[in-house]
Design a protein around this motif. Sequence first.
Motif, PDB file in Angstrom:
ATOM      1  N   ALA A  86      83.211  16.192   5.144  1.00  0.00           N
ATOM      2  CA  ALA A  86      82.145  14.944   5.495  1.00  0.00           C
ATOM      3  C   ALA A  86      82.624  14.505   6.498  1.00  0.00           C
ATOM      4  O   ALA A  86      81.811  13.034   6.840  1.00  0.00           O
TER       5      ALA A  86
ATOM      6  N   TYR B 127      79.122   9.951   5.503  1.00  0.00           N
ATOM      7  CA  TYR B 127      78.423  10.756   4.403  1.00  0.00           C
ATOM      8  C   TYR B 127      78.694  10.813   2.904  1.00  0.00           C
ATOM      9  O   TYR B 127      78.905  11.863   2.276  1.00  0.00           O
TER      10      TYR B 127
ATOM     11  N   LEU C 229      72.909  13.516   4.511  1.00  0.00           N
ATOM     12  CA  LEU C 229      73.334  15.000   4.142  1.00  0.00           C
ATOM     13  C   LEU C 229      72.920  16.120   4.239  1.00  0.00           C
ATOM     14  O   LEU C 229      72.226  17.055   4.441  1.00  0.00           O
TER      15      LEU C 229
ATOM     16  N   VAL D 289      77.730  17.362   9.976  1.00  0.00           N
ATOM     17  CA  VAL D 289      77.924  16.146   9.712  1.00  0.00           C
ATOM     18  C   VAL D 289      78.523  15.664  11.700  1.00  0.00           C
ATOM     19  O   VAL D 289      78.112  15.288  11.728  1.00  0.00           O
TER      20      VAL D 289
END
Length: 343
Positions: free
Chosen positions: A113, A132, A200, A221
């Motif tokens: 992430a 994230y 996300l 991402v």
Amino acid sequence: MPEPTLLADHTTLHLGGPAGRFVTATTEDALVDAVRRADEAGESVLVLGGGSNLVVADAGFGGTVVRVATRGISPDVEDGTSCGGVLVTVAAGESWDDLVARAVASGWVGVEALSGIPGSVGATPIQNVGAYGQEVAQTIASVRVWDRTLKGVRTFANADCGFGYRHSRFKADPGRHVVLSVTFQFRQGDLGTPATYAELARTLGVEPGGRAPLADVRAAVLGLRAGKGMVLDEADHDTWSAGSFFTNPVVPAAAVPDGAPAWPQEDGTVKTSAAWLIEHAGFTKGHGNDRVGLSTKHTLALTNRGGATTSDLLALALEVRDGVEMQFGIRLVNEPVLVGCSL
């Protein structure tokens, strides 16, 4: 006499004046030697990684700039040979996103992430880089440094790094520790860590806390960051930034404005959204002039639209910071390191 090296050529903001002296260190020994020699000569030192988290004054930096260009990614087991975990030692000069790409391809879980973040591996523990729902502190096993005060190499275990939100012992004592390498402890598998960050999770099509394949997390991402101008593109001035310019403030619960996002912290305080505060103080995407402005994609990024100076950028930062404080009584704190300048 050769022209001095402009730091604008080595920062993602494309801002900054000349370096007094510029040294590129491609080995750990060369890195330590360059810093030690400058210290012994009484020169000021700026250690430069990817230049993604720096705002350098128009006057430049009069001392020695040491660019970290060391390389090496060394897992303790061959890719795929362990069903448990893997320790991976990475040279400070490695590109952070190259490491993330390698991790995803190798089944190393825990940094997927953090895809698309510019800069070097050595810079990540200083800020405890995060995005994230992940932070590097969650996977760092140890950080190896040159201690400029004790004049020796030291290794700090994770528990000794003082990690907090965008903070570490290295940031608390700026300039003392030159990161040489970082060792990560990754789990191995095909799925990323639970997607706790709502945006996300929605993008991945999973429930909050659900998991998705590593490659899918990285792709999601990268897409989210690109949509916010947070993936470097030399042709797009919206990416000529230092990333998020202000950190999300952590304040007493009573100080959070009505309607603002609120993430309760363990100590009873609340983290709220700097982007929300900026927007609701009247600073919309694209606010600025023909030289500097908030990104047209993301209000947290202050961008060089071409032909800007550092003074231009700082004037915009002050306008935003003071406007938010006047509206909400919350003073935003800059995330990038300011070199030779201040807010």
